[in-house]
Design a protein around this motif. Structure first.
Motif, PDB file in Angstrom:
ATOM      1  N   GLU A 120       3.043  65.258  47.536  1.00 49.50           N
ATOM      2  CA  GLU A 120       4.471  65.040  47.310  1.00 49.50           C
ATOM      3  C   GLU A 120       4.839  63.623  47.717  1.00 49.50           C
ATOM      4  O   GLU A 120       4.366  63.117  48.740  1.00 49.50           O
ATOM      5  N   ASN A 121       5.690  62.999  46.913  1.00 47.77           N
ATOM      6  CA  ASN A 121       6.320  61.722  47.225  1.00 47.77           C
ATOM      7  C   ASN A 121       7.392  61.525  46.179  1.00 47.77           C
ATOM      8  O   ASN A 121       7.141  61.757  44.996  1.00 47.77           O
ATOM      9  N   GLY A 122       8.604  61.157  46.580  1.00 43.11           N
ATOM     10  CA  GLY A 122       9.647  61.026  45.581  1.00 43.11           C
ATOM     11  C   GLY A 122      10.893  60.374  46.132  1.00 43.11           C
ATOM     12  O   GLY A 122      10.990  60.061  47.322  1.00 43.11           O
ATOM     13  N   TRP A 123      11.843  60.187  45.239  1.00 43.67           N
ATOM     14  CA  TRP A 123      13.098  59.490  45.553  1.00 43.67           C
ATOM     15  C   TRP A 123      14.259  60.317  45.059  1.00 43.67           C
ATOM     16  O   TRP A 123      14.283  60.743  43.893  1.00 43.67           O
ATOM     17  N   ALA A 124      15.246  60.546  45.931  1.00 42.36           N
ATOM     18  CA  ALA A 124      16.408  61.359  45.579  1.00 42.36           C
ATOM     19  C   ALA A 124      17.603  60.466  45.305  1.00 42.36           C
ATOM     20  O   ALA A 124      18.004  59.668  46.158  1.00 42.36           O
ATOM     21  N   GLY A 125      18.184  60.601  44.114  1.00 44.86           N
ATOM     22  CA  GLY A 125      19.368  59.825  43.778  1.00 44.86           C
ATOM     23  C   GLY A 125      19.659  59.874  42.298  1.00 44.86           C
ATOM     24  O   GLY A 125      18.894  60.434  41.511  1.00 44.86           O
TER      25      GLY A 125
ATOM     26  N   THR B 231       4.933  62.379  51.902  1.00 45.85           N
ATOM     27  CA  THR B 231       5.663  61.318  52.596  1.00 45.85           C
ATOM     28  C   THR B 231       6.869  60.904  51.765  1.00 45.85           C
ATOM     29  O   THR B 231       6.761  60.722  50.558  1.00 45.85           O
ATOM     30  N   TYR B 232       8.006  60.701  52.454  1.00 46.52           N
ATOM     31  CA  TYR B 232       9.225  60.289  51.775  1.00 46.52           C
ATOM     32  C   TYR B 232       9.877  59.046  52.371  1.00 46.52           C
ATOM     33  O   TYR B 232      10.629  58.349  51.690  1.00 46.52           O
TER      34      TYR B 232
END
Length: 428
Positions: free
Chosen positions: A319-324, A268-269
């Motif tokens: 999976e779970n994460g933050w893009a930046g 989940t994102y």
């Protein structure tokens, strides 16, 4: 109120072979990357050279305090031609497992993460009736040869094409489609991300079931599941029926098919809000991540609750994460997501682990190298690894098995400097 997680909770990070290993030239993704013009922004090339640096990279993960590593085994390397298996590739992945075990890290192999040998794609990919048996044969061979793993995932995000294919097909037409199909030697439907709905629900689910049984036949005590991409589906007033229809179309049929597995991998994102006009978007005006998704860490707990209420199956967050680029926000995102998971566990949701996506900034498919999800940065020119503060945050949570450290905590021994370079002398 305690903020500790259950004893034995799995803490780790995840990668996928094609996105990190480099040189995966026998795969369907590789030929698509090199089509002219290409549906990919750029080719994967050497990626982050994880094939050669695996041992050093696992040492970094272990030094952070993480104790599980989900990585994928590349079918295109194992079976470069139909029925021809590479002893060198099999031995490589056994060394990868051994490198994890030697450092107290639980290896969690995934047997299919979007890519396949080019010969599989040229014979239809998942659209072929032969796919389930072919995939099961490969899994049986790998499971028979490899040892030392207690968890395994068969197919990554098996349901993803159910909601991604329509957008991808709309974006790939004319010269792009012609070049892709010429390079692939087949219809784009044969590349996993473009698989038609009927192929996922027929061949895909059958392939998972056969592969699960093949792996468990070799490793009866291994916990085997598939992973699903499940976003938090919400609705504005009056659009609840549309939200429920989206859940039914994109998630429920797969959840029902997987509910008796050892676990379901939840990935989940973000969240999507169903609108009365038939659209589904993030909240208007809300912050977005680099990849364009709404920054909404609470989505993770909501999807875990949804999956558990529908299936009653154990969950591993695979999976779970933050893009930046704002690593402070990445740290906050991790803590906020885990706070929600902790509440869900207190309410009886059976969540057994959290694997952050991803360990390294890597190759994000059609988007190339621009999105930055990693706990560890990678210099594209030198392959130097640079540990981000968010990696230390997750490592501390893992070591304490809690969101709040006790009053007196021994300073962890981390045998790296913040900008340590992983040398190319691993186990490749």
């Amino acid at each position: 109120m305690t903020v500790g997680f259950p004893e034995g909770f799995i803490w780790g990070a995840a990668t996928a072979a094609h996105q990190v290993e480099g040189g995966n030239s026998n795969s369907d993704a590789w030929v698509l990357e090199h089509a002219v013009p290409s549906i990919f922004r750029e080719p994967s090339g050497d990626a982050i050279d994880h094939w050669n640096r695996f041992e050093d990279d696992v040492a970094l993960l272990a030094a952070l305090g993480l104790r599980a590593y989900r990585f994928s085994i590349e079918w295109a390397r194992i079976e470069p031609r139909e029925g021809v298996f590479s002893r060198a590739a099999i031995d490589h992945y056994q060394r990868c497992i051994n490198a994890c075990l030697e450092r107290g890290v639980q290896p969690i192999p995934t047997f299919h993460h979007f890519t396949a040998p080019i010969w599989v794609a040229r014979d239809g990919g998942l659209t072929s009736a032969k796919f389930p048996e072919r995939f099961a044969r490969y899994c049986e061979k790998v499971a028979r040869e490899l040892s030392g793993f207690q968890y395994a995932c068969t197919i990554n995000e098996l349901n993803l094409p159910l909601f991604m294919r329509e957008k991808l097909v709309a974006a790939v037409n004319g010269d792009l489609k012609a070049a892709a199909e010429a390079a692939l030697g087949s219809s784009l439907d044969s590349f996993f991300l473009f698989s038609p709905r009927e192929a996922i629900l027929k061949q895909g689910l059958k392939a998972h079931a056969l592969a699960r049984d093949a792996i468990k036949a070799q490793h009866p005590n291994c916990q085997v599941g598939a992973t699903l991409s499940i976003q938090d589906e919400q609705a504005e007033s009056g659009a609840e029926a549309f939200r429920d229809e989206r859940n039914a179309q994109f998630y429920d049929e797969c959840l029902d098919a997987l509910k008796n597995d050892d676990f379901i991998g939840v990935q989940t994102y973000t969240r999507l809000i169903a609108r009365k006009d038939g659209s589904a978007t993030g909240a208007e005006g809300a912050p977005r991540t680099m990849i364009g998704w709404e920054d909404y860490p609470q989505a993770l707990a909501n999807t875990c609750r949804y999956v558990f209420e529908r299936t009653g199956a154990p969950i591993v967050i695979t999976e779970n994460g933050w893009a930046g680029l704002d690593d402070t926000r990445r740290s906050e995102f991790i803590r906020e997501a885990l706070q929600g998971v902790h509440h869900a566990i207190q309410d009886g949701v059976d969540v057994r682990g959290y694997l952050y996506w991803t360990l390294f900034d890597n190759y994000e498919w059609m988007s190339g190298y621009e999105p930055k999800f990693g706990l560890i940065g990678v210099d594209r020119n030198t392959q130097a690894r640079k540990i981000k503060p968010s990696a230390l945050v997750l490592g501390d949570i893992a070591q304490n098995n809690s969101l709040v450290a006790p009053d007196i905590v021994p300073t962890p021994t981390r045998n790296f400097s913040p900008d340590q370079e992983s040398s190319p002398v691993g186990i490749g």
